[in-house]
Design a protein around this motif. Sequence first.
Motif, PDB file in Angstrom:
ATOM      1  N   VAL A  67       0.835  -1.205   0.000  1.00 11.06           N
ATOM      2  CA  VAL A  67       0.000   0.000   0.000  1.00 11.06           C
ATOM      3  C   VAL A  67       0.870   1.256   0.000  1.00 11.06           C
ATOM      4  O   VAL A  67       0.596   2.220  -0.724  1.00 11.06           O
ATOM      5  N   ALA A  68       1.925   1.252   0.802  1.00 17.30           N
ATOM      6  CA  ALA A  68       2.812   2.415   0.873  1.00 17.30           C
ATOM      7  C   ALA A  68       3.435   2.715  -0.484  1.00 17.30           C
ATOM      8  O   ALA A  68       3.451   3.874  -0.939  1.00 17.30           O
ATOM      9  N   PHE A  69       3.940   1.678  -1.148  1.00 13.29           N
ATOM     10  CA  PHE A  69       4.552   1.888  -2.462  1.00 13.29           C
ATOM     11  C   PHE A  69       3.504   2.291  -3.514  1.00 13.29           C
ATOM     12  O   PHE A  69       3.796   3.078  -4.418  1.00 13.29           O
ATOM     13  N   LEU A  70       2.293   1.770  -3.390  1.00 15.41           N
ATOM     14  CA  LEU A  70       1.213   2.167  -4.302  1.00 15.41           C
ATOM     15  C   LEU A  70       0.921   3.663  -4.177  1.00 15.41           C
ATOM     16  O   LEU A  70       0.779   4.360  -5.188  1.00 15.41           O
ATOM     17  N   VAL A  71       0.829   4.147  -2.952  1.00 18.30           N
ATOM     18  CA  VAL A  71       0.530   5.567  -2.724  1.00 18.30           C
ATOM     19  C   VAL A  71       1.665   6.445  -3.251  1.00 18.30           C
ATOM     20  O   VAL A  71       1.422   7.479  -3.891  1.00 18.30           O
ATOM     21  N   ILE A  72       2.908   6.026  -3.006  1.00 16.36           N
ATOM     22  CA  ILE A  72       4.051   6.807  -3.494  1.00 16.36           C
ATOM     23  C   ILE A  72       4.037   6.871  -5.022  1.00 16.36           C
ATOM     24  O   ILE A  72       4.229   7.945  -5.615  1.00 16.36           O
TER      25      ILE A  72
ATOM     26  N   ARG B 210       3.146  10.330  -7.372  1.00 18.69           N
ATOM     27  CA  ARG B 210       4.071  10.867  -8.372  1.00 18.69           C
ATOM     28  C   ARG B 210       3.447  10.866  -9.766  1.00 18.69           C
ATOM     29  O   ARG B 210       3.633  11.806 -10.533  1.00 18.69           O
ATOM     30  N   ARG B 211       2.702   9.809 -10.068  1.00 20.37           N
ATOM     31  CA  ARG B 211       2.126   9.671 -11.411  1.00 20.37           C
ATOM     32  C   ARG B 211       0.980  10.648 -11.651  1.00 20.37           C
ATOM     33  O   ARG B 211       0.867  11.238 -12.728  1.00 20.37           O
ATOM     34  N   PHE B 212       0.109  10.816 -10.653  1.00 19.85           N
ATOM     35  CA  PHE B 212      -1.101  11.616 -10.846  1.00 19.85           C
ATOM     36  C   PHE B 212      -1.107  12.917 -10.044  1.00 19.85           C
ATOM     37  O   PHE B 212      -2.096  13.637 -10.075  1.00 19.85           O
ATOM     38  N   ARG B 213      -0.028  13.202  -9.327  1.00 15.06           N
ATOM     39  CA  ARG B 213       0.072  14.430  -8.515  1.00 15.06           C
ATOM     40  C   ARG B 213      -1.178  14.596  -7.646  1.00 15.06           C
ATOM     41  O   ARG B 213      -1.936  15.569  -7.768  1.00 15.06           O
ATOM     42  N   LEU B 214      -1.369  13.632  -6.764  1.00 13.73           N
ATOM     43  CA  LEU B 214      -2.539  13.649  -5.888  1.00 13.73           C
ATOM     44  C   LEU B 214      -2.442  14.773  -4.867  1.00 13.73           C
ATOM     45  O   LEU B 214      -1.378  15.016  -4.302  1.00 13.73           O
TER      46      LEU B 214
ATOM     47  N   PRO C  74      -9.420  19.477  -8.448  1.00 11.08           N
ATOM     48  CA  PRO C  74      -8.389  18.704  -9.164  1.00 11.08           C
ATOM     49  C   PRO C  74      -6.999  19.288  -8.923  1.00 11.08           C
ATOM     50  O   PRO C  74      -6.843  20.444  -8.522  1.00 11.08           O
ATOM     51  N   GLY C  75      -5.981  18.485  -9.176  1.00  8.46           N
ATOM     52  CA  GLY C  75      -4.605  18.958  -9.026  1.00  8.46           C
ATOM     53  C   GLY C  75      -4.123  18.892  -7.592  1.00  8.46           C
ATOM     54  O   GLY C  75      -4.736  18.278  -6.724  1.00  8.46           O
ATOM     55  N   ARG C  76      -3.010  19.537  -7.354  1.00 10.26           N
ATOM     56  CA  ARG C  76      -2.375  19.538  -6.033  1.00 10.26           C
ATOM     57  C   ARG C  76      -2.228  20.965  -5.528  1.00 10.26           C
ATOM     58  O   ARG C  76      -2.147  21.912  -6.309  1.00 10.26           O
ATOM     59  N   GLU C  77      -2.165  21.120  -4.213  1.00 12.52           N
ATOM     60  CA  GLU C  77      -2.001  22.445  -3.627  1.00 12.52           C
ATOM     61  C   GLU C  77      -0.696  23.097  -4.089  1.00 12.52           C
ATOM     62  O   GLU C  77       0.349  22.444  -4.134  1.00 12.52           O
ATOM     63  N   GLU C  78      -0.774  24.367  -4.445  1.00  8.04           N
ATOM     64  CA  GLU C  78       0.441  25.090  -4.829  1.00  8.04           C
ATOM     65  C   GLU C  78       1.251  25.480  -3.598  1.00  8.04           C
ATOM     66  O   GLU C  78       2.476  25.519  -3.635  1.00  8.04           O
TER      67      GLU C  78
END
Length: 313
Positions: free
Chosen positions: A189-194, A198-202, A262-266
């Motif tokens: 799970v930890a590696f999935l979240v990481i 990175r892939r989708f900029r959660l 959508p996107g990530r906090e600036e």
Amino acid sequence: MELAFIPSPSRGVLYLGPIPLRGYAFCIIIGVFVAVWLGNKRWIARGGRAGTVADIAVWAVPFGLVGGRLYHVITDYELYFSEGRDWVDAFKIWEGGLGIWGAIALGAVGAWIGCRRRGIPLPAYADAIAPGIAFAQAIGRWGNWFNQELYGKPTDLPWALEITSSSDGRVPGTYHPTFLYESLWCIGVAFLVIWADRRFRLGHGRAFALYVAAYCSGRAWIEYMRVDDAHHILGLRLNVWTAILVFLLAVTYLVVSSKKRPGREEVVEPGAAASGDEAGGGEKSEDAGKDDELADETEADAAKNEAGSGKKT
């Protein structure tokens, strides 16, 4: 005859002179340090200050420990308040018994208090520490191995867990090592979240929601394998129902949040970027001052040369 199995430790505590070193507590402490270390690295990468994660963890960790213990005591109250039991044992957290559901819920309250004091959005903080929490759970589960608890159904598989204790209703034998299954699942799970982060900029709490959903999907089937006493609802263990409910809430949050924000906090920590700019500005000002001094010296030399030329003429 079993050809191989995972042996259980003969005891869950070692003594350094008069000081007891309990395996369960040791695993919890190591897990907390790993979570804070990784969370700090991720927080800095997102634009936050070093040390902020640890400062907020000072609030989150004690709240989480209390919440985890409360959940365990409430859902397994008969272990402490039934006839022949000593209610004082409810406070002996080192003997095992922390419910992750209560730990996360009340830990979030502590994190909210810490974030509010620092002017930081809780979802951004949760995203940073999400994989660290999963790694902490993976390490913490080995505390159950030290206590010879929370194992699964009997099995003769090569990786079966050998239980040697006969206290508290245990029957010596070899069982599914559900603590190991959950530990490995948490690492995944930890590696999935990481990777997903990175892939989708959660952002806006979605990395944390992914951690919750992924953990619950594994906890449900692992919980189903366990043979320790538990309350049942409609034939399913209470924690299975909890995992299903929390999974649905996490997935709902993922979908709704991705549409609304959508996107990530600036900016994750107000003032962190400004501090860096001020530091850079100070260097610029210093360099500019050196340039001004050099320019003044050049002008002075030019004036001297002009004066010398006038005298010659």
